[in-house]
Design a protein around this motif. Structure first.
Motif, PDB file in Angstrom:
ATOM      1  N   GLU A  27       0.835  -1.194   0.000  1.00 39.06           N
ATOM      2  CA  GLU A  27       0.000   0.000   0.000  1.00 39.06           C
ATOM      3  C   GLU A  27       0.873   1.248   0.000  1.00 39.06           C
ATOM      4  O   GLU A  27       1.745   1.397   0.853  1.00 39.06           O
ATOM      5  CB  GLU A  27      -0.901   0.015   1.238  1.00 39.06           C
ATOM      6  N   LEU A  28       0.611   2.127  -0.948  1.00 44.71           N
ATOM      7  CA  LEU A  28       1.341   3.392  -1.036  1.00 44.71           C
ATOM      8  C   LEU A  28       0.389   4.507  -0.636  1.00 44.71           C
ATOM      9  O   LEU A  28      -0.523   4.860  -1.385  1.00 44.71           O
ATOM     10  CB  LEU A  28       1.885   3.610  -2.454  1.00 44.71           C
ATOM     11  N   ASP A  34       6.799   8.652   2.279  1.00 43.69           N
ATOM     12  CA  ASP A  34       8.136   9.192   2.540  1.00 43.69           C
ATOM     13  C   ASP A  34       9.207   8.114   2.450  1.00 43.69           C
ATOM     14  O   ASP A  34      10.296   8.351   1.923  1.00 43.69           O
ATOM     15  CB  ASP A  34       8.195   9.862   3.915  1.00 43.69           C
ATOM     16  N   GLY A  35       8.901   6.922   2.953  1.00 45.68           N
ATOM     17  CA  GLY A  35       9.847   5.809   2.879  1.00 45.68           C
ATOM     18  C   GLY A  35      10.134   5.418   1.439  1.00 45.68           C
ATOM     19  O   GLY A  35      11.286   5.139   1.080  1.00 45.68           O
ATOM     20  N   LEU A  36       9.098   5.405   0.601  1.00 50.81           N
ATOM     21  CA  LEU A  36       9.295   5.090  -0.807  1.00 50.81           C
ATOM     22  C   LEU A  36      10.152   6.158  -1.479  1.00 50.81           C
ATOM     23  O   LEU A  36      11.089   5.832  -2.203  1.00 50.81           O
ATOM     24  CB  LEU A  36       7.962   4.970  -1.549  1.00 50.81           C
ATOM     25  N   TYR A  37       9.837   7.422  -1.218  1.00 49.55           N
ATOM     26  CA  TYR A  37      10.596   8.502  -1.840  1.00 49.55           C
ATOM     27  C   TYR A  37      12.081   8.382  -1.494  1.00 49.55           C
ATOM     28  O   TYR A  37      12.944   8.447  -2.371  1.00 49.55           O
ATOM     29  CB  TYR A  37      10.068   9.871  -1.413  1.00 49.55           C
ATOM     30  N   THR A  38      12.369   8.204  -0.231  1.00 49.06           N
ATOM     31  CA  THR A  38      13.762   8.104   0.214  1.00 49.06           C
ATOM     32  C   THR A  38      14.462   6.920  -0.425  1.00 49.06           C
ATOM     33  O   THR A  38      15.589   7.027  -0.916  1.00 49.06           O
ATOM     34  CB  THR A  38      13.815   7.998   1.751  1.00 49.06           C
ATOM     35  N   ARG A  58       1.785  -5.202  -8.125  1.00 48.05           N
ATOM     36  CA  ARG A  58       1.512  -5.782  -6.802  1.00 48.05           C
ATOM     37  C   ARG A  58       1.131  -4.718  -5.777  1.00 48.05           C
ATOM     38  O   ARG A  58       1.033  -5.004  -4.598  1.00 48.05           O
ATOM     39  CB  ARG A  58       2.729  -6.560  -6.324  1.00 48.05           C
ATOM     40  N   LEU A  59       0.939  -3.507  -6.258  1.00 47.12           N
ATOM     41  CA  LEU A  59       0.498  -2.424  -5.387  1.00 47.12           C
ATOM     42  C   LEU A  59      -1.004  -2.574  -5.210  1.00 47.12           C
ATOM     43  O   LEU A  59      -1.763  -2.529  -6.172  1.00 47.12           O
ATOM     44  CB  LEU A  59       0.839  -1.075  -6.029  1.00 47.12           C
ATOM     45  N   HIS A  60      -1.440  -2.765  -3.974  1.00 45.46           N
ATOM     46  CA  HIS A  60      -2.856  -3.028  -3.704  1.00 45.46           C
ATOM     47  C   HIS A  60      -3.670  -1.770  -3.481  1.00 45.46           C
ATOM     48  O   HIS A  60      -4.889  -1.778  -3.614  1.00 45.46           O
ATOM     49  CB  HIS A  60      -3.002  -3.938  -2.480  1.00 45.46           C
ATOM     50  N   PHE A  61      -2.981  -0.678  -3.123  1.00 50.48           N
ATOM     51  CA  PHE A  61      -3.687   0.560  -2.811  1.00 50.48           C
ATOM     52  C   PHE A  61      -2.737   1.728  -3.027  1.00 50.48           C
ATOM     53  O   PHE A  61      -1.552   1.644  -2.714  1.00 50.48           O
ATOM     54  CB  PHE A  61      -4.165   0.551  -1.347  1.00 50.48           C
ATOM     55  N   ILE A  62      -3.264   2.818  -3.557  1.00 55.85           N
ATOM     56  CA  ILE A  62      -2.511   4.064  -3.658  1.00 55.85           C
ATOM     57  C   ILE A  62      -3.482   5.211  -3.442  1.00 55.85           C
ATOM     58  O   ILE A  62      -4.588   5.214  -3.984  1.00 55.85           O
ATOM     59  CB  ILE A  62      -1.771   4.185  -5.012  1.00 55.85           C
ATOM     60  N   VAL A  67       0.347   9.082  -5.197  1.00 51.16           N
ATOM     61  CA  VAL A  67       0.457   9.637  -6.548  1.00 51.16           C
ATOM     62  C   VAL A  67       1.367  10.864  -6.527  1.00 51.16           C
ATOM     63  O   VAL A  67       2.231  11.022  -7.391  1.00 51.16           O
ATOM     64  CB  VAL A  67      -0.929   9.993  -7.134  1.00 51.16           C
ATOM     65  N   ARG A  68       1.190  11.721  -5.530  1.00 52.52           N
ATOM     66  CA  ARG A  68       2.028  12.912  -5.404  1.00 52.52           C
ATOM     67  C   ARG A  68       3.505  12.518  -5.246  1.00 52.52           C
ATOM     68  O   ARG A  68       4.389  13.119  -5.860  1.00 52.52           O
ATOM     69  CB  ARG A  68       1.572  13.768  -4.224  1.00 52.52           C
TER      70      ARG A  68
END
Length: 110
Positions: A27-28, A34-38, A58-62, A67-68
């Motif tokens: 889930e994003l 922030d963890g993904l961005y880093t 495999r991303l279940h939710f965004i 998106v930002r």
């Protein structure tokens, strides 16, 4: 390299310079963005790929924060000479991007 920041997991699944492929699972949202961005920014800085592809199948939710974050990553990657594209995602992801006018930003270029 794999990082597990439950409920989001990121892994380099392809490393064939000058291209790096990353698979994102889970889930994003505001709590994981922030963890993904880093992690992606560090991956780009460490490997300096010409292209980074994201497999979001495999991303279940965004949510909008997710998106930002992808948009900001795209901009940051481009500033560093890297093209960031999404190679796989659910139709709802593409539908959301098309409604926001962002689908061309992330579509794979051949």
């Amino acid at each position: 390299m794999t990082v597990d920041t439950t409920p989001l997991r990121m892994a380099i699944t392809t490393h064939q310079p000058p291209v790096i492929g990353v698979t994102i699972t889970g889930e994003l949202d505001a709590s994981t963005a922030d963890g993904l961005y880093t992690w992606i920014a560090d991956t780009i800085n460490q490997h300096r790929p010409a292209r980074l592809t994201l497999d979001l199948s495999r991303l279940h939710f965004i949510d909008v924060a997710g998106v930002r974050t992808l948009y900001h990553l795209h901009t940051a990657a481009a500033a560093g000479g890297c093209t960031l594209t999404v190679t796989a995602a659910h139709t709802t992801f593409w539908w959301t991007l098309s409604r926001l006018g962002l689908e061309p930003t992330f579509a794979p270029r051949h």
